[in-house]
Structure formats: structure tokens, C-alpha cells
Design an enzyme around this catalytic site. Structure first.
Site, PDB file in Angstrom:
ATOM      1  CB  SER A  13      12.918   0.651  -6.536  1.00  0.00           C
ATOM      2  OG  SER A  13      12.339   0.544  -5.260  1.00  0.00           O
ATOM      3  CG  LEU A  93      -4.614   9.423  -1.257  1.00  0.00           C
ATOM      4  CD1 LEU A  93      -4.684   7.978  -1.707  1.00  0.00           C
ATOM      5  CD2 LEU A  93      -4.456  10.362  -2.440  1.00  0.00           C
ATOM      6  CG  HIS A 109       2.897   1.143   5.092  1.00  0.00           C
ATOM      7  ND1 HIS A 109       3.117   2.503   4.993  1.00  0.00           N
ATOM      8  CD2 HIS A 109       3.186   0.802   6.368  1.00  0.00           C
ATOM      9  CE1 HIS A 109       3.507   2.963   6.176  1.00  0.00           C
ATOM     10  NE2 HIS A 109       3.554   1.948   7.020  1.00  0.00           N
ATOM     11  CG  ASP A 145       0.024   3.967   5.641  1.00  0.00           C
ATOM     12  OD1 ASP A 145      -0.042   3.939   4.408  1.00  0.00           O
ATOM     13  OD2 ASP A 145       0.820   4.684   6.264  1.00  0.00           O
ATOM     14  CD  GLN A 173      12.161 -10.594   0.457  1.00  0.00           C
ATOM     15  OE1 GLN A 173      11.287 -11.216  -0.148  1.00  0.00           O
ATOM     16  NE2 GLN A 173      13.432 -10.915   0.365  1.00  0.00           N
TER      17      GLN A 173
HETATM   18  C1  GAR Z   1       8.629   1.842  -0.452  1.00  0.00           C
HETATM   19  O1  GAR Z   1       9.366   1.298   0.619  1.00  0.00           O
HETATM   20  C2  GAR Z   1       7.156   1.878  -0.102  1.00  0.00           C
HETATM   21  O2  GAR Z   1       6.738   0.787   0.668  1.00  0.00           O
HETATM   22  C3  GAR Z   1       7.080   3.156   0.687  1.00  0.00           C
HETATM   23  O3  GAR Z   1       7.900   4.056   0.006  1.00  0.00           O
HETATM   24  C4  GAR Z   1       8.950   3.325  -0.644  1.00  0.00           C
HETATM   25  C5  GAR Z   1       8.968   3.713  -2.096  1.00  0.00           C
HETATM   26  O4  GAR Z   1      10.075   3.178  -2.750  1.00  0.00           O
HETATM   27  N1  GAR Z   1       5.726   3.630   0.799  1.00  0.00           N
HETATM   28  C6  GAR Z   1       5.218   4.212   1.886  1.00  0.00           C
HETATM   29  O5  GAR Z   1       5.873   4.469   2.872  1.00  0.00           O
HETATM   30  C7  GAR Z   1       3.738   4.572   1.795  1.00  0.00           C
HETATM   31  N2  GAR Z   1       3.188   4.851   3.087  1.00  0.00           N
HETATM   32  P1  GAR Z   1      10.144   3.203  -4.337  1.00  0.00           P
HETATM   33  O6  GAR Z   1       9.796   4.621  -4.790  1.00  0.00           O
HETATM   34  O7  GAR Z   1      11.591   2.863  -4.631  1.00  0.00           O
HETATM   35  O8  GAR Z   1       9.181   2.187  -4.858  1.00  0.00           O
END
Ligand code: GAR
Length: 216
Positions: A13, A93, A109, A145, A173
Site C-alpha cells: 500500500s 539486510l 517503519h 531499523d 499516515q
Molecule cells: C508498513 O506498515 C511498513 O511501515 C511496515 O510494513 C508495512 C507494509 O505495508 N514495515 C516494516 O515493518 C519494516 N520494518 P504495505 O506493504 O501495505 O506498504
């Protein structure tokens, strides 16, 4: 035009919000490829739908993390990106990988870093009784992170929130925060200089810039 490669593992998303902004022209960048480590990631369909090259590099086909990261780095370099955007890319990574793209890789994050690196960020914020959740965009360094923060948004936690409702609110957000930061990079306003984040040549505070959700 700034060439962007987006790395995903799932729904995508955040990728969608970047694709949308590129399509409307509010982001003057070219997403040249989307790469997923999971063949079934829905984000790959989003890329194809937008006419963007969708590539899969399945980590399960590699003997170890170093071998996967080496192949991933090569695949990324072949796209000649100016910026690599991690958008829900759920892989740790290696140092060697990260060192190949200094100051060129950012991640989003779902917590107010340095609080809650890793997984289950929303449940951890609830368990701690926090009044604010949020999201952080940061430059990627070898620490999980843990790279220098660029910008954050806060999302108030209400008594009714559970991890799911909070994740939804924070994600909404994120979709505004990430294009804002990518736009700074695209316009040449953002850079990393010896672990210090500079926006318009000014050092940002330790947590990055706190963006008012109303201003996004
Ligand atoms: C998001 O909330 C992003 O911040 C998180 O995964 C989700 C991905 O949503 N990322 C992490 O946790 C990285 N450590 P999306 O695939 O719908 O963009």
C-alpha cells in the site's frame, strides 16, 4: 528524472501511494522497478497495473542471507537507481549489502523510532501504555531499523485501539509521510552526510523532522 527502485514483501500500500503520486505528477520521479522477495506479494500486481516492471527474487532459493543479498544488490544495480525505497520489505539486510548504497536507501517503519524496532510495533506500543504511536522514515544503515531518522508522524492512541486499528491509522499516515520524504530526496533537498541527515543543508534533529499530520 530520479530513478527509484521499490523493494516490497507484501501488500504494497505504501508502494501504491508512491505510484499514485508519480502518476499525478506530484512526485517528479520514475519508479523503474519493483522488486519483491515473495512471489505472491500483492504489491507486484500493483506495479504491473501501473505499467511498472515487477521483479521477484525469491529468498528461499538462496543458501544464505549473504548469497541472497549479493543477488539482490546486483538486480538493483542493473536498474541504475538514484534511490532505493524499502516499503514493507521484511528482510534483515547484511552490512555488505547496505554499504553498496550509502545515502541512497530509505525505509519506513511503523513506530516512533528508536522505540520498537523489529516486529509487532503496535502491540508493543499498546502494552507499554504509550499515548502516541507513529511512523518513521529513515536512511538505511546496517543496524536493523536503526539508521538516521529523516521524518516522523505521530498518531494518538485511543482507549479503544487494538493493534489492528492502530496499524490502520498509522498506515494511513505512512501513505502521506513517505511521498513527502521521497519528494525531498527527488528535489535534491535531502542527503546523508557522515550519518547526519541534512534537509536543505540544515542538520535535522536526532529523531528527524516531526511532521504535523495536518501539513501532509
Ligand atoms: C508498513 O506498515 C511498513 O511501515 C511496515 O510494513 C508495512 C507494509 O505495508 N514495515 C516494516 O515493518 C519494516 N520494518 P504495505 O506493504 O501495505 O506498504
Amino acid at each position: 528524472m530520479t530513478r527509484i527502485v521499490v523493494l516490497i514483501s507484501g501488500g504494497g500500500s505504501n508502494l501504491q501511494s508512491l505510484l499514485d503520486q508519480c502518476q499525478t505528477g506530484s512526485l517528479d520521479a520514475d519508479i523503474v522497478a519493483v522488486i519483491s522477495n515473495r512471489p505472491d506479494a500483492f504489491g507486484l500486481s500493483r506495479a504491473r497495473q501501473a505499467g511498472v516492471k515487477a521483479l521477484t527474487l525469491d529468498h528461499t532459493g538462496y543458501a544464505n542471507r549473504a548469497a541472497f543479498d549479493a543477488a539482490l544488490a546486483e538486480l538493483i544495480e542493473a536498474q541504475q537507481p538514484d534511490l532505493i525505497v524499502l516499503a514493507g520489505f521484511m528482510r534483515i539486510l547484511t552490512d555488505d549489502f547496505v554499504r553498496r548504497f550509502p545515502g541512497k536507501m530509505i525505509n519506513i517503519h511503523p513506530s516512533l523510532l528508536p522505540r520498537y524496532p523489529g516486529l509487532n510495533t503496535h502491540q508493543r506500543a499498546l502494552d507499554a501504555g504509550d499515548s502516541q504511536a507513529g511512523a518513521t522514515v529513515h536512511f538505511v544503515t546496517a543496524e536493523l531499523d536503526g539508521g538516521p531518522p529523516i521524518a516522523q508522524v505521530e498518531v494518538p492512541i485511543s482507549d479503544q485501539d487494538d493493534a489492528e486499528s492502530l496499524a490502520r491509522k498509522v498506515l494511513a499516515q505512512e501513505h502521506r509521510l513517505y511521498p513527502t520524504v521521497v519528494d525531498w530526496f527527488v528535489k535534491g533537498r535531502l542527503r546523508l552526510d557522515a550519518n547526519q541527515v541534512l534537509l536543505d543543508d540544515q542538520p535535522l534533529p536526532k529523531g528527524g523532522r516531526l511532521l504535523d499530520t495536518a501539513s501532509l
